[in-house]
Motif scaffolding. Structure first.
Motif, short mmCIF file in Angstrom:
data_model
loop_
_atom_site.label_atom_id
_atom_site.label_comp_id
_atom_site.label_asym_id
_atom_site.label_seq_id
_atom_site.Cartn_x
_atom_site.Cartn_y
_atom_site.Cartn_z
N LEU A 1 0.84 -1.19 0.00
CA LEU A 1 0.00 0.00 0.00
C LEU A 1 0.88 1.24 0.00
O LEU A 1 1.78 1.38 0.83
N VAL A 2 0.64 2.13 -0.97
CA VAL A 2 1.32 3.42 -1.00
C VAL A 2 0.24 4.48 -0.82
O VAL A 2 -0.70 4.58 -1.63
N THR A 3 0.35 5.27 0.23
CA THR A 3 -0.70 6.21 0.59
C THR A 3 -0.43 7.60 0.04
O THR A 3 0.72 7.95 -0.29
N TYR A 4 -1.48 8.38 -0.01
CA TYR A 4 -1.34 9.78 -0.41
C TYR A 4 -0.44 10.52 0.57
O TYR A 4 0.40 11.33 0.17
N ALA A 5 -0.57 10.23 1.87
CA ALA A 5 0.24 10.91 2.87
C ALA A 5 1.73 10.63 2.64
O ALA A 5 2.56 11.55 2.73
N GLN A 6 2.07 9.39 2.32
CA GLN A 6 3.47 9.06 2.03
C GLN A 6 3.97 9.82 0.81
O GLN A 6 5.06 10.40 0.82
N MET A 7 3.18 9.79 -0.25
CA MET A 7 3.63 10.43 -1.49
C MET A 7 3.61 11.95 -1.37
O MET A 7 4.40 12.62 -2.04
N ALA A 8 2.76 12.50 -0.54
CA ALA A 8 2.81 13.95 -0.31
C ALA A 8 4.15 14.32 0.29
O ALA A 8 4.76 15.34 -0.09
N ASP A 9 4.67 13.49 1.19
CA ASP A 9 6.00 13.73 1.75
C ASP A 9 7.07 13.62 0.67
O ASP A 9 8.00 14.42 0.62
N VAL A 10 6.95 12.60 -0.19
CA VAL A 10 7.92 12.43 -1.27
C VAL A 10 7.92 13.65 -2.18
O VAL A 10 8.98 14.20 -2.53
N TRP A 11 6.74 14.09 -2.57
CA TRP A 11 6.64 15.26 -3.45
C TRP A 11 7.28 16.49 -2.79
O TRP A 11 8.09 17.18 -3.41
N HIS A 12 6.91 16.76 -1.57
CA HIS A 12 7.36 18.00 -0.93
C HIS A 12 8.83 17.96 -0.52
O HIS A 12 9.51 18.99 -0.56
N LEU A 13 9.33 16.79 -0.16
CA LEU A 13 10.71 16.69 0.30
C LEU A 13 11.70 16.44 -0.83
O LEU A 13 12.86 16.87 -0.75
N HIS A 14 11.25 15.75 -1.89
CA HIS A 14 12.22 15.24 -2.86
C HIS A 14 11.92 15.59 -4.32
O HIS A 14 12.77 15.34 -5.18
N LEU A 15 10.77 16.13 -4.63
CA LEU A 15 10.41 16.30 -6.03
C LEU A 15 10.12 17.73 -6.45
O LEU A 15 10.64 18.20 -7.48
N LEU A 16 9.28 18.43 -5.71
CA LEU A 16 8.76 19.71 -6.18
C LEU A 16 9.87 20.71 -6.49
O LEU A 16 9.79 21.44 -7.49
N HIS A 17 10.90 20.75 -5.69
CA HIS A 17 11.96 21.73 -5.91
C HIS A 17 12.82 21.41 -7.13
O HIS A 17 13.60 22.26 -7.58
N LEU A 18 12.69 20.22 -7.67
CA LEU A 18 13.46 19.82 -8.85
C LEU A 18 12.71 20.03 -10.17
O LEU A 18 13.29 19.89 -11.24
N LEU A 19 11.44 20.38 -10.08
CA LEU A 19 10.63 20.53 -11.29
C LEU A 19 10.98 21.83 -12.02
O LEU A 19 11.32 22.83 -11.39
N PRO A 20 10.85 21.83 -13.34
CA PRO A 20 11.02 23.08 -14.09
C PRO A 20 10.03 24.14 -13.63
O PRO A 20 8.95 23.82 -13.11
N LYS A 21 10.37 25.39 -13.84
CA LYS A 21 9.55 26.49 -13.34
C LYS A 21 8.18 26.56 -14.01
O LYS A 21 7.26 27.17 -13.45
#
Length: 218
Positions: A87-107
């Protein structure tokens, strides 16, 4: 200037008097010139991303390079937990997005978390259709999903003006090469502890070990 021509007040291109610049002006129902903002190319992507993998990332990067703006709609629903998958939850992936992904996305990429990504894409297109938008929309996904979600009859029914004017393009990316991976496979790798296979299918630019620990151990 030739007889019977006029010049756009913004881009200064010449066109016939009874026409309007497709980028900056249009004619209203009475033939008067209406000013409008420049036309944009907008990419729309809907995904579950439980978890996000290299195929998702490549899709976003391609859309970013081809569009002025990209809206990524990510499902807030949990995924997995049956048939042996993790099971992969939204809460887990919200952490992944905010900690590891969003800052790497193009503007030019904006990520929005929604209940139903496909419905949200239809809403965006429906709103654009209603106001008579001149923007161009590129809808990204794999061929099977795009073919089902955005079949011609559905486009005609829900945003027929955009469809009839050729303002919608389906960009279907085959699951080949490093894109040949699914969320189901990733959840099975988590469930079985297949660390190396899981890590290999995450974007290389992120802290892959941290993502593994977050999804495997929490």
């Amino acid at each position: 200037m030739l007889d019977g021509e006029r010049q756009c007040g913004i881009c200064h291109e010449w066109q016939l008097l009874d026409a309007a610049c497709g980028m900056h002006e249009r004619l209203d129902d009475d033939g008067r010139i209406e000013m409008q903002r420049p036309i944009s190319t907008i990419g729309l992507i809907g995904m579950a991303a439980k978890p996000l993998h290299i195929g998702h990332w490549n899709l976003i990067m391609q859309a970013s390079s081809e569009c002025d703006r990209v809206d990524v709609f990510v499902s807030m629903a949990d995924r997995g937990g049956s048939c042996g998958s993790r099971l992969v939850t939204y809460a887990q992936m919200a952490d992944v997005w905010h900690l590891h992904l969003l800052h790497l996305l193009p503007k030019n990429v904006d990520v929005m978390f929604v209940q139903n990504p496909v419905r949200r894409m239809f809403e965006v297109l429906g709103d654009a259709n209603e106001i008579g938008s001149h923007d161009r929309y590129r809808l990204y996904g794999d061929p099977e999903d795009n073919g089902v979600r955005f079949a011609p009859d559905k486009q005609l029914k829900y945003f027929g003006k955009l469809f009839s004017r050729g303002l919608i393009t389906l960009v279907s990316i085959e699951r080949t090469g490093e894109n040949d991976v699914t969320g189901t496979q990733m959840r099975m790798m988590l469930a079985t502890g297949d660390h190396d296979s899981f890590i290999a299918r995450l974007p290389a630019c992120i802290d892959r070990e941290a993502v593994w620990r977050l999804l495997r151990l929490t």
